[in-house]
Design an enzyme around this catalytic site. Structure first.
Site, PDB file in Angstrom:
ATOM      1  CG  PHE A 175      57.916 -13.530  56.730  1.00 32.12           C
ATOM      2  CD1 PHE A 175      56.412 -13.324  58.265  1.00 32.12           C
ATOM      3  CD2 PHE A 175      56.820 -13.047  55.814  1.00 32.12           C
ATOM      4  CE1 PHE A 175      55.928 -11.333  58.174  1.00 32.12           C
ATOM      5  CE2 PHE A 175      55.791 -11.950  55.274  1.00 32.12           C
ATOM      6  CZ  PHE A 175      55.722 -11.994  56.428  1.00 32.12           C
ATOM      7  CG  HIS A 176      61.134 -17.801  61.829  1.00 35.67           C
ATOM      8  ND1 HIS A 176      59.990 -18.141  62.752  1.00 35.67           N
ATOM      9  CD2 HIS A 176      61.566 -16.583  62.667  1.00 35.67           C
ATOM     10  CE1 HIS A 176      59.844 -17.285  63.481  1.00 35.67           C
ATOM     11  NE2 HIS A 176      61.183 -16.316  63.699  1.00 35.67           N
ATOM     12  N   GLY A 204      58.490 -20.485  61.651  1.00 36.78           N
ATOM     13  CA  GLY A 204      57.644 -20.196  62.959  1.00 36.78           C
ATOM     14  C   GLY A 204      56.170 -18.951  62.062  1.00 36.78           C
ATOM     15  CG  HIS A 205      56.905 -15.124  61.013  1.00 35.40           C
ATOM     16  ND1 HIS A 205      58.885 -15.122  61.200  1.00 35.40           N
ATOM     17  CD2 HIS A 205      56.704 -14.179  62.246  1.00 35.40           C
ATOM     18  CE1 HIS A 205      59.064 -14.087  62.203  1.00 35.40           C
ATOM     19  NE2 HIS A 205      58.386 -13.588  62.532  1.00 35.40           N
ATOM     20  CE  LYS A 252      60.081 -16.401  70.248  1.00 33.62           C
ATOM     21  NZ  LYS A 252      61.112 -15.736  69.400  1.00 33.62           N
ATOM     22  CD  GLN A 296      53.606 -10.341  70.807  1.00 32.29           C
ATOM     23  OE1 GLN A 296      53.873  -9.481  71.452  1.00 32.29           O
ATOM     24  NE2 GLN A 296      53.241 -11.091  70.268  1.00 32.29           N
ATOM     25  CB  VAL A 356      57.577 -23.194  64.855  1.00 28.85           C
ATOM     26  CG1 VAL A 356      58.266 -24.164  63.534  1.00 28.85           C
ATOM     27  CG2 VAL A 356      55.754 -22.777  64.448  1.00 28.85           C
TER      28      VAL A 356
END
EC number: 6.3.2.1
Lengths: 290, 290
Positions: B33-34, B36-37, B149, B153, B176
């Protein structure tokens, strides 16, 4: 009995039943009901509190040269038959409700759908899996009933439901036959009286195979050959396949060692018919001395 | 926070919440995780009563020559981060729980998945759609959150859910970015310091394109050329695609007439990065006299 044509109303009805704690059964059909379909409805009735029968002649499972346009249809008669069998809801959406403009998602089972009917009807099981997945998602049944006449379809749908984690129990109803043994099919209506007689060779070849196995035959090749010769002896028949193999994997076997599928697809005139049985080699059969 | 690794326990937990009338959100991830997640988790938290984060490095969406084996993993750190963000359940099944022996069912979106990343990563979106359909069937979320992003998808999953009648709302979270503009990605960890500098050319090329559009440029070809030239000027970059087209159909456009997708895939060394933005041509822009 309700007749619903919109996905949203079907989903609402099923959601309501689910909220009331009802167990829901789905019987997916292409309509033009015969006693085979009606037996599936009876089985569904016993397995659940609410029975939904879908009636949808699914364009996605017909090849370009197949009988989509002339497939028999009679919604009024079907509705009366289903209602008499205690069905709660007939879901009969138009094609554009199931495949609106821009539709482009397909569900495919690879190995199990590759041979047999899948080989002679490219794209057929992709169409079947896709529409069944959609119906499962709309109705969210606890249980769904399929006929064992379409044995490969039954196994493909079972695999699809298990693989995609669809929480539905798949029940199989045994092949329902006319008094003389012909497997019931909406496509039997295509047969001329002569073809109807020739079509009986499918069932009698299954009986022949069962007798050979009872008498001790275990060689798949010899059973296939006897079945094929029997069918060819009936006028106007053309064999698509005679298959002896594993009922779970649908892979051919050389020798019968346990319950074994014998499946047939045969053209009778311009009508393609299928039938099957499970051959049960008894380990203490008459040809074995041990 | 519960950490579940079996489909059956995940399904039971979700069923229990549903029976209690809770609204469930799912955030499908591949972990590591970063921010964004974590932003997706925050969005899910606001949209529902219970938040499930799935953590599954899905082998089915990696090509044979791709980075499945070296994809970064750190379950312990991920669990701590998710718990701190108020996630109720982390669903982290092993590969054999999702794809047991004999697995053979695939979900495929055709047109939307054909170009862009689908063209350079054959089978990628088939893997994505299959695992997302499975996760939707296990968790049955009311809402699922995806990052913009991975724009293609997002659109492919939206199409899949609509086509297969999966009753789930798909929410998109904006890209993000790091303070300097680089889109956050677990794959950024692959970058050397030099590559990290070159990778910034993706974001700065999006800014360049937005500026050109603000200044009146409407020709897709000229925007693509300017973006490509800008990226090529950064050392060690190799363009996979620069795409200007319709955000819904993902078909290319020649002129910008409304909100238009600019999407990039660029190799920086051995790392493939993607980024995108929506270009908004203002109809009363400075280059128009009418």
């Amino acid at each position: 009995m309700d007749i619903l044509t919109e996905k949203s109303s079907m989903r609402r009805a099923a959601d309501r039943w689910r909220a009331e704690g009802r167990r829901i059964a789905l019987v997916p059909t292409m309509g033009y009901f015969h006693e085979g379909h009606l037996s599936l409805m009876d089985m569904a009735r016993k397995a659940a509190d609410r029975v939904v029968v879908s009636l949808f002649v699914n364009p996605a499972q017909f090849g370009p040269s197949e009988d989509l346009a002339r497939y028999p249809r009679d919604l009024e008669r079907d509705a009366a038959l289903a209602e008499a069998r205690g069905v709660d809801c007939l879901f009969a959406p138009p094609a554009e409700e199931m495949y609106p403009a821009g539709y482009q998602t397909w569900v495919e089972v690879t190995d199990l759908a590759a041979g047999l009917c899948g080989a002679s009807r490219p794209g057929h099981f992709r169409g079947v899996c896709t529409v069944v997945a959609k119906l499962f998602n709309i109705v969210r049944p606890d249980v769904a009933v399929f006929g064992a006449k379409d044995f490969q379809q039954l196994q493909v749908v079972r695999r699809m439901a298990a693989d995609l984690d669809l929480p539905v129990e798949i029940l199989a109803h045994p092949v329902v036959r006319e008094p003389d043994g012909l497997a019931m099919s909406s496509r039997n209506t295509y047969l001329s009286p002569e073809e109807r007689r020739s079509a009986l060779s499918l069932f009698s070849s299954l009986e022949l195979a069962a007798r050979l196995v009872r008498e001790g035959e275990r060689e798949a090749g010899r059973i296939e050959a006897a079945v094929a010769a029997h069918i060819r002896s009936a006028p106007g028949t053309r064999i698509d396949y005679v298959f002896v193999g594993d009922p779970e994997t649908l892979r051919p076997v050389k020798r019968l060692a346990g319950p074994t599928l014998l499946a047939l697809a045969v053209w009778v005139g311009k009508t393609r018919l299928i039938d099957n049985t499970i051959l049960e080699p008894c380990p203490t059969g008459p040809m074995r001395a041990d």
